[in-house]
Scaffold this active site. Structure first.
Site, PDB file in Angstrom:
ATOM      1  N   LYS A 286       0.840  -1.211   0.000  1.00  5.44           N
ATOM      2  CA  LYS A 286       0.000   0.000   0.000  1.00  5.44           C
ATOM      3  C   LYS A 286       0.870   1.253   0.000  1.00  5.44           C
ATOM      4  O   LYS A 286       0.514   2.258  -0.601  1.00  5.44           O
ATOM      5  CB  LYS A 286      -0.972  -0.016   1.186  1.00  5.44           C
ATOM      6  N   ASP A 349      -3.001   0.349   8.427  1.00  3.25           N
ATOM      7  CA  ASP A 349      -3.355  -0.975   7.895  1.00  3.25           C
ATOM      8  C   ASP A 349      -2.946  -1.956   8.993  1.00  3.25           C
ATOM      9  O   ASP A 349      -1.856  -2.516   8.977  1.00  3.25           O
ATOM     10  CB  ASP A 349      -2.584  -1.208   6.587  1.00  3.25           C
ATOM     11  N   CYS A 402      -7.447  -6.483   6.966  1.00  2.93           N
ATOM     12  CA  CYS A 402      -7.695  -7.535   5.972  1.00  2.93           C
ATOM     13  C   CYS A 402      -8.458  -8.643   6.694  1.00  2.93           C
ATOM     14  O   CYS A 402      -8.025  -9.787   6.742  1.00  2.93           O
ATOM     15  CB  CYS A 402      -6.377  -8.037   5.407  1.00  2.93           C
TER      16      CYS A 402
HETATM   17  C1  SAM Z   1      -1.356  -5.817   7.684  1.00  2.66           C
HETATM   18  S1  SAM Z   1       0.332  -5.569   7.739  1.00  2.66           S
HETATM   19  C2  SAM Z   1       0.531  -4.156   6.740  1.00  2.66           C
HETATM   20  C3  SAM Z   1       0.552  -4.461   5.264  1.00  2.66           C
HETATM   21  C4  SAM Z   1       1.054  -3.289   4.446  1.00  2.66           C
HETATM   22  N1  SAM Z   1       0.293  -2.084   4.703  1.00  2.66           N
HETATM   23  C5  SAM Z   1       1.053  -3.571   2.961  1.00  2.66           C
HETATM   24  O1  SAM Z   1       0.105  -3.186   2.266  1.00  2.66           O
HETATM   25  O2  SAM Z   1       2.021  -4.158   2.472  1.00  2.66           O
HETATM   26  C6  SAM Z   1       0.592  -4.907   9.343  1.00  2.66           C
HETATM   27  C7  SAM Z   1       1.997  -4.478   9.619  1.00  2.66           C
HETATM   28  O3  SAM Z   1       1.997  -3.782  10.871  1.00  2.66           O
HETATM   29  C8  SAM Z   1       3.219  -4.020  11.493  1.00  2.66           C
HETATM   30  N2  SAM Z   1       3.088  -3.663  12.931  1.00  2.66           N
HETATM   31  C9  SAM Z   1       2.677  -4.427  13.956  1.00  2.66           C
HETATM   32  N3  SAM Z   1       2.699  -3.719  15.099  1.00  2.66           N
HETATM   33  C10 SAM Z   1       3.117  -2.481  14.792  1.00  2.66           C
HETATM   34  C11 SAM Z   1       3.362  -1.304  15.544  1.00  2.66           C
HETATM   35  N4  SAM Z   1       3.166  -1.263  16.863  1.00  2.66           N
HETATM   36  N5  SAM Z   1       3.811  -0.209  14.898  1.00  2.66           N
HETATM   37  C12 SAM Z   1       4.009  -0.235  13.558  1.00  2.66           C
HETATM   38  N6  SAM Z   1       3.825  -1.329  12.799  1.00  2.66           N
HETATM   39  C13 SAM Z   1       3.375  -2.437  13.405  1.00  2.66           C
HETATM   40  C14 SAM Z   1       3.486  -5.484  11.217  1.00  2.66           C
HETATM   41  O4  SAM Z   1       4.848  -5.773  11.377  1.00  2.66           O
HETATM   42  C15 SAM Z   1       3.009  -5.608   9.775  1.00  2.66           C
HETATM   43  O5  SAM Z   1       4.070  -5.393   8.901  1.00  2.66           O
END
Ligand code: SAM
Length: 466
Positions: A286, A349, A402
């Site tokens: 994204k 996301d 998702c």
């Molecule tokens: C659903 S994925 C995002 C997918 C991404 N937006 C894409 O389209 O490629 C959620 C992401 O949030 C990250 N995440 C988890 N906890 C987080 C935090 N406290 N702060 C920032 N990122 C975090 C995870 O490592 C993961 O990469």
């Protein structure tokens, strides 16, 4: 010269490409089970390393993906043909039984070949001991087709509709219940939804604006899609063979993921509109689209991700973004490295159960539990709250999952809204006028569905800070 007195040796038939495909499928199932691997990450390199291409690669892919998708149904069928509990069957032998069952009930492999090759496989991979057992179980399973077995082993749909759907459509009971609740007054679509989860999705490409065009991707063999203005689907073929994908000007991205990013970029913002933030950016799909959209709008995107190695993936995915990318940072979105009110548009996301992407990640349904959802909700709320702090008054935050599971979608949004008086929910569905029938569980929110839209089940809520 050979010794004429020597006993004639029974020559083992040479292993055929189909046998090698079955062996590869067996090894991928072992990796999924033992290492929590994902099919889509393990299978392609394994096929390459074994020199399996074309029809043999397609056969191995269908064997693995179909077996993982249908595991719930097949385990019920296998259990009905055992003289011991399923849990007492050696895990590797159970994998061979599942592969054999898939060939018998869902692929057009003749029964004698499905049984015989499964026996050979288990002999080669596990040893001679269980080969008679595998032979006996699969021969019994070969007596009926898939619908015949579902009638025999699934609970009565009248007295236990969730149990029936769970076995018939191979989803855990709790997931069937959560999806039924999420469908709300459209719960009659449950069969279609579960069926769509069991069908392999088409590969969808995104033409990143300013870098590639839909026309370029159509000329490379794709078909323009009707929902996202940047989406092109491929019926077959390797997306890596498309020049724009190889050069990072286009990417592989589900159309639902494209739409939520597009909706955020389309939201009206009064005044300054220069700084965009993606709080949970890894692996960067994204962010790559948003950076391209920001570039066309004269804005710049900061892509942030907590895990350092995933931030590295974001840097790779956005390498061609040009002026639309401010930078990529590794930061915890709940302890932001930026001042309150710094951004005009923010995407959260959120990390979620991923139950909206079961078409593409079939193994997720067997790994995720209700407890995972319960554990994720506090983090989802914290990330949305921080994102609302990060956006300036008048700016917008898109909260995306998702997953259609209400605890992760409307539950999070309602809880965060209840705790603050400087935020309101806005109409997001109106930002996607070409997307029919996408109303979400709260007014103005969007819920996409595999069976209705052919996308992942993405949820989107648009919140504006006042
Ligand atoms: C659903 S994925 C995002 C997918 C991404 N937006 C894409 O389209 O490629 C959620 C992401 O949030 C990250 N995440 C988890 N906890 C987080 C935090 N406290 N702060 C920032 N990122 C975090 C995870 O490592 C993961 O990469």
């Amino acid at each position: 010269m050979s010794d004429p007195r020597a006993k004639p040796q029974r020559r083992r038939p040479r292993s055929t490409p189909a046998d090698q495909a079955r062996a590869a499928a067996f090894d991928v199932l072992a990796a999924i089970r033992e290492k929590d691997a994902y099919t889509n990450l393990v299978l392609p390199p394994l096929l390459r390393s074994r020199g399996l291409t074309g029809r043999d690669a397609a056969f191995a892919t269908e064997l693995v993906s179909g077996t993982v998708r249908r595991q719930g149904t097949y385990d019920a069928v296998i259990a009905a043909n055992l003289d011991r509990p399923l849990a007492k069957v050696d895990a590797a032998v159970l994998d061979a039984l599942r592969l054999g069952t898939h060939q018998l009930l869902a692929m057009r492999v003749p029964s004698h070949a499905a049984v015989g090759t499964s026996v050979d496989l288990v002999r080669a991979k596990v040893g001679p001991g269980p080969s008679g057992f595998v032979n006996a179980v699969l021969r019994k399973i070969s007596a009926h087709d898939l619908s015949g077995w579902v009638r025999r082993v699934a609970p009565d749909p009248a007295s236990d509709p969730v149990g029936f759907a769970s076995v018939a459509h191979s989803h855990p009971r709790w997931v069937v219940s959560a999806f039924t609740t999420a469908l709300g007054d459209r719960a009659d679509e449950l069969d279609d939804l579960l069926g769509a989860d069991n069908a392999p999705p088409k590969v969808t490409l995104v033409a990143r604006p300013g870098l590639s065009t839909v026309e370029e991707l159509v000329a490379a063999g794709g078909a323009a899609s009707s929902l996202s203005p940047y989406a092109v689907t491929l019926d077959s073929g390797d997306p890596g063979g498309v020049a724009a994908v190889a050069e990072g000007r286009a990417g592989v991205q589900d159309e639902g993921s494209q739409l939520v990013a597009v909706a955020l970029s389309r939201a009206a913002v009064e005044g300054r509109d220069e700084r965009w933030l993606d709080v949970c950016a890894g692996p960067g799909g994204k962010s790559a689209l948003l950076a391209a959209l920001a570039g066309s709008a004269g804005a710049r995107l900061l892509a942030s991700e907590r895990q350092v190695h995933r931030a590295g993936l974001v840097a790779g995915a956005t390498a061609t973004a040009g002026t639309g990318l401010l930078g990529v940072v590794a930061a915890d979105g709940t302890r932001p490295a930026w001042r309150d009110g710094s951004f005009d548009r923010v995407l959260v996301d959120a990390p979620c159960s991923g139950l909206g992407a079961l078409r593409r990640r079939p193994e997720s349904r067997w790994r995720r539990t209700q407890a995972d959802v319960d554990d994720l909700v506090p983090l989802q709320r914290a990330l949305l709250s921080s994102a609302l702090d990060a956006v300036r008054p008048g700016g917008v935050v898109a909260y995306v999952t998702c997953s259609p599971v209400l605890a992760e979608t409307s539950g999070v949004v309602e809880a965060v809204l209840a705790g603050r008086d400087d935020v309101h929910l806005e109409e997001a569905a109106g930002l996607l006028p070409g997307v029919p029938d996408c109303a979400g569980p709260l007014p103005g929110t969007v819920q996409l569905w595999p069976h209705r839209h052919g996308t992942d089940a993405m949820f989107l809520a648009l919140l504006r800070r006042s």
